[in-house]
Design a protein around this motif. Structure first.
Motif, short mmCIF file in Angstrom:
data_model
loop_
_atom_site.label_atom_id
_atom_site.label_comp_id
_atom_site.label_asym_id
_atom_site.label_seq_id
_atom_site.Cartn_x
_atom_site.Cartn_y
_atom_site.Cartn_z
N ARG A 1 0.83 -1.21 0.00
CA ARG A 1 0.00 0.00 0.00
C ARG A 1 0.87 1.26 0.00
N GLN A 2 1.94 1.25 0.78
CA GLN A 2 2.86 2.39 0.80
C GLN A 2 3.49 2.61 -0.57
N LYS A 3 3.82 1.52 -1.24
CA LYS A 3 4.40 1.62 -2.59
C LYS A 3 3.38 2.26 -3.54
N LEU A 4 2.12 1.85 -3.40
CA LEU A 4 1.07 2.44 -4.24
C LEU A 4 0.88 3.92 -3.93
N GLU A 5 0.98 4.29 -2.66
CA GLU A 5 0.86 5.70 -2.28
C GLU A 5 1.96 6.53 -2.95
N THR A 6 3.17 5.97 -3.00
CA THR A 6 4.28 6.65 -3.65
C THR A 6 4.01 6.82 -5.14
N GLN A 7 3.52 5.75 -5.77
CA GLN A 7 3.20 5.81 -7.20
C GLN A 7 2.10 6.83 -7.46
N LEU A 8 1.13 6.89 -6.55
CA LEU A 8 0.04 7.85 -6.69
C LEU A 8 0.58 9.28 -6.65
N ALA A 9 1.47 9.55 -5.71
CA ALA A 9 2.04 10.89 -5.61
C ALA A 9 2.83 11.24 -6.87
N GLU A 10 3.63 10.30 -7.36
CA GLU A 10 4.41 10.55 -8.57
C GLU A 10 3.51 10.83 -9.76
N ASN A 11 2.46 10.03 -9.92
CA ASN A 11 1.56 10.21 -11.05
C ASN A 11 0.74 11.49 -10.94
N ASN A 12 0.42 11.92 -9.72
CA ASN A 12 -0.26 13.20 -9.54
C ASN A 12 0.65 14.35 -9.99
N ILE A 13 1.93 14.23 -9.70
CA ILE A 13 2.89 15.26 -10.15
C ILE A 13 2.95 15.29 -11.67
N VAL A 14 2.99 14.12 -12.29
CA VAL A 14 3.02 14.04 -13.75
C VAL A 14 1.76 14.66 -14.33
N LYS A 15 0.60 14.37 -13.74
CA LYS A 15 -0.66 14.94 -14.22
C LYS A 15 -0.65 16.46 -14.12
N GLU A 16 -0.15 16.98 -13.00
CA GLU A 16 -0.07 18.43 -12.83
C GLU A 16 0.84 19.05 -13.89
N GLU A 17 1.96 18.40 -14.16
CA GLU A 17 2.88 18.91 -15.18
C GLU A 17 2.25 18.87 -16.56
N LEU A 18 1.54 17.79 -16.87
CA LEU A 18 0.88 17.69 -18.18
C LEU A 18 -0.22 18.74 -18.32
N ASP A 19 -0.88 19.06 -17.22
CA ASP A 19 -1.94 20.08 -17.26
C ASP A 19 -1.38 21.47 -17.57
N LEU A 20 -0.10 21.69 -17.27
CA LEU A 20 0.52 22.99 -17.55
C LEU A 20 0.86 23.16 -19.03
N LEU A 21 0.92 22.06 -19.76
CA LEU A 21 1.31 22.11 -21.17
C LEU A 21 0.14 22.48 -22.06
N ASP A 22 0.47 23.01 -23.25
CA ASP A 22 -0.56 23.24 -24.26
C ASP A 22 -0.20 22.43 -25.50
N THR A 23 -0.98 22.55 -26.54
CA THR A 23 -0.80 21.71 -27.73
C THR A 23 0.49 22.00 -28.49
N THR A 24 1.13 23.14 -28.21
CA THR A 24 2.37 23.46 -28.93
C THR A 24 3.57 22.73 -28.33
N ASN A 25 3.42 22.21 -27.10
CA ASN A 25 4.51 21.48 -26.46
C ASN A 25 4.57 20.04 -26.98
N THR A 26 5.77 19.49 -26.91
CA THR A 26 5.97 18.11 -27.35
C THR A 26 6.16 17.22 -26.12
N VAL A 27 5.46 16.08 -26.15
CA VAL A 27 5.56 15.12 -25.06
C VAL A 27 6.22 13.86 -25.60
#
Length: 126
Positions: A30-56
């Motif tokens: 469960r702790q491992k999953l919590e860590t993955q959740l935090a990492e993926n939330n950070i990735v989601k926040e970063e992706l939300d900052l991008l617009d269509t002109t950025n390359t992923v």
């Protein structure tokens, strides 16, 4: 009689020990999953900052492959849903294991008391 109780007590203690190991494994998962959740939330926040002109880019093995922004967002969202589902599954599993553990602890306590009474009676007979 005391010998039979002692064997039963030892068997129950062994079962309880295995149950505690299961609880420990589930908590670490469960702790491992919590860590993955935090990492993926950070990735989601970063992706939300991008617009269509950025390359992923997506890392596949040793190669970076261009990925559509919407596809990347959808992948991360699905991953977050999966991780949240797994966390909920582990939480219910842990609650169940804790309940069983408490019941087992009570059983061990009563067996221990019976064993001590049996030992006291055996000493009184000698």
């Amino acid at each position: 009689m005391a010998e039979a109780l002692q064997k039963k007590l030892k068997a129950e203690v062994d079962k309880f020990t295995l149950m505690q190991k299961d609880v420990s494994k589930s908590m670490s998962a469960r702790q491992k999953l919590e860590t993955q959740l935090a990492e993926n939330n950070i990735v989601k926040e970063e992706l939300d900052l991008l617009d269509t002109t950025n390359t992923v880019y997506k890392l596949i093995g040793p190669v970076l492959v261009k990925q559509d922004l919407e596809e990347a967002k959808a992948t991360v969202t699905k991953r977050l849903e999966y991780i949240n589902g797994e966390i909920q599954r582990y939480e219910s599993l842990l609650k169940d294991l804790e309940k069983k553990s408490d019941q087992h602890r009570e059983l061990l306590s009563s067996l221990q008391q019976e064993y001590q009474k049996a030992q006291g009676l055996a000493v009184g007979k000698v």
